[in-house]
Design a protein around this motif. Sequence first.
Motif, mmCIF file in Angstrom:
data_model
loop_
_atom_site.group_PDB
_atom_site.id
_atom_site.type_symbol
_atom_site.label_atom_id
_atom_site.label_comp_id
_atom_site.label_asym_id
_atom_site.label_seq_id
_atom_site.Cartn_x
_atom_site.Cartn_y
_atom_site.Cartn_z
ATOM 1 N N ASP A 415 0.682 -1.217 -0.121
ATOM 2 C CA ASP A 415 0.060 0.009 -0.042
ATOM 3 C C ASP A 415 0.963 1.414 0.091
ATOM 4 O O ASP A 415 1.757 1.259 0.451
ATOM 5 C CB ASP A 415 -0.879 -0.142 1.338
ATOM 6 C CG ASP A 415 -2.277 0.810 1.249
ATOM 7 O OD1 ASP A 415 -2.207 1.441 0.140
ATOM 8 O OD2 ASP A 415 -3.094 0.967 2.109
ATOM 9 N N ASP A 416 0.514 2.321 -0.407
ATOM 10 C CA ASP A 416 1.092 3.618 -0.330
ATOM 11 C C ASP A 416 2.331 3.674 -1.163
ATOM 12 O O ASP A 416 3.238 4.255 -0.436
ATOM 13 C CB ASP A 416 1.077 4.257 0.903
ATOM 14 C CG ASP A 416 -0.340 4.184 1.662
ATOM 15 O OD1 ASP A 416 -1.187 4.339 1.026
ATOM 16 O OD2 ASP A 416 -0.305 4.217 2.926
ATOM 17 N N GLU A 472 -4.091 4.883 -6.378
ATOM 18 C CA GLU A 472 -5.313 5.572 -5.662
ATOM 19 C C GLU A 472 -5.426 7.028 -5.674
ATOM 20 O O GLU A 472 -4.626 7.676 -6.317
ATOM 21 C CB GLU A 472 -4.382 5.335 -3.897
ATOM 22 C CG GLU A 472 -4.031 3.990 -3.693
ATOM 23 C CD GLU A 472 -3.606 3.935 -2.347
ATOM 24 O OE1 GLU A 472 -2.547 4.735 -1.986
ATOM 25 O OE2 GLU A 472 -3.832 3.365 -1.456
HETATM 26 MG MG MG Z 1 -3.039 3.766 0.397
#
Ligand code: MG
Length: 529
Positions: A415-416, A472
Amino acid sequence: MSRETSNAWGRGEMYETLCLLVIGVGIWFVGVTLGTFDSLQGVIVTYGLNDLLMLAACMGLALCGASVRKSILLRRLMLERDAAAAQAEAISRHDGLTGLANRRRFIDAVGRSLSAVTTGSSAAVLLIDLDRFKPVNDLYGHAAGNAVLCAVSERLQQLLPSGGVAARLGGDEFAMLVPVEQGSEGLTRLAQAVITSIAVPVSWNQNDLKVGATVGVAVVAADHADADAVLHAADLAMYQGKKDGRGNYRFFRSAMDEELRTRARLESELRLAIETGAIEPYYQPVVSLPEKEIVGVEVLARWRHPTRGLVNPAEFIPIAEETGMIADLSYNLIRRACIDARAWPSHLILAVNIAPHQFQDAWLAERILAILTETGFPPRRLEVEITESALIQDLEATRATLLSLRQLGVRIALDDFGTGYSSLYHLRELKFDKLKIDRSYVDAITMSDERAKLVDAIIKLGTSLGLSTTAEGIETDASLHWLSDQGCNFGQGYLFGRAMPKAEIDAVLSAQGDLASWPAPIDAFAEAS
Ligand code: MG
Ligand code: C2E
Ligand code: MG
């Protein structure tokens, strides 16, 4: 003195007196035998008590000697007792290792300066907490730790203004009580000097031991109830300094007390919220690109607070992580999400966020399996999102947990991506299924050429490593088209839908209508990866 000792002492004294009396009699006997007393004959004859008088005189002399000796002994004993009492007092008021004042003595001194505030004198407490002391102790042992503590105490004594008190309050916590002579500027200079001097490495066995210091300063004021209140204020200031990155100093502000109270209230409210199920799962759609069809949802935590309404995770997830409540929060949320998702089309993927701290739990995979078994949710439909900081904390523990999860059939997404420290090494070593490009990159792709190049490079990197990519934070059609053109597999963002409660996502999913027209997202994921 105990009864036994005093009996022994009494017996000893009696024995000594008897001895001296016997010596007196002996002297008299020798005197009579040798005729030494003949010169006194005239006097004795005058009184007519010759031998008896001499005997009494000799015994009197002996008794006199006994009492002089006894008083000398008593005096010596009193001196010894006073010295022992003074030593005990000194030990009880000083730190055994550094020789600085200990907490008790320091509190007394602060109490005295608090009483003196009314007479116009002003003082301040500097609370000094060492940074990185534990690694020194763990790495080099206690002797090295002690050497650091002694060096710190010497440096503090050198910096101590006259009339001040330096103390070691315990562990790696020191304090100074100093008169305030040049207002806060003087205190600032002193706090800076303390930080600079403690940062100088301590030489020990050919090693340079490096520690730092964070300082909290509180000026002794009449509204402090007692010395403990002054120390508490300095402690809050020091805590703030630690929060702001260590190696600095902070002055106490009354707002700090309030902040800490608010934080404590938030913690207990959060605990209750987790117990009562007030942390709810919200669901944000994830779509395939360029089709824009929903292929899954990400579960995002929301706190339905009784007075503040809906609270975002940025406010409570960090608290849950720091206090260790994150595990309960997370498992409750996953359980609820699995139950909700059972009713959705069977090809939809459910993505859950797992905090870095949870990856240190060797039983994470088993706990997740237990939830999947309990709720009857298939592991192949679950995707675990892990942030890059989990890789930094303990790579080996994370690797083992990820492996166990993959063996269950659970997918893993990083993630990220782009905000942390993961390297190509991590991407190669840990088997991920997906990279989620952080929204800070996606935000700016249409504005910045540089960002666009980076996002393009991440997508290509993902493709070459066999990983699918999700962008995202897609908010505009322009971003959507650009990302689709670059080959990004999935998208998530306000353009497709915000995180929403179960009832709303149910409606969105049923509005997507006939399930037959949906692609088989499991395949879509597989294709991409
Ligand atoms: Mg994220
Ligand atoms: P994340 O996992 O990267 O989640 C995406 C965040 O971006 C979510 O914020 C989402 O609402 C937001 N977002 C999605 N699309 C857009 C967009 O188009 N524009 C903008 N500006 N934002 C968008 P949210 O829900 O506030 O969550 C923030 C972070 O909190 C999450 O980031 C995740 O790291 C963490 N988090 C949320 N729920 C949980 C949880 O249950 N457990 C753990 N450990 N962390 C969670
Ligand atoms: Mg996430």
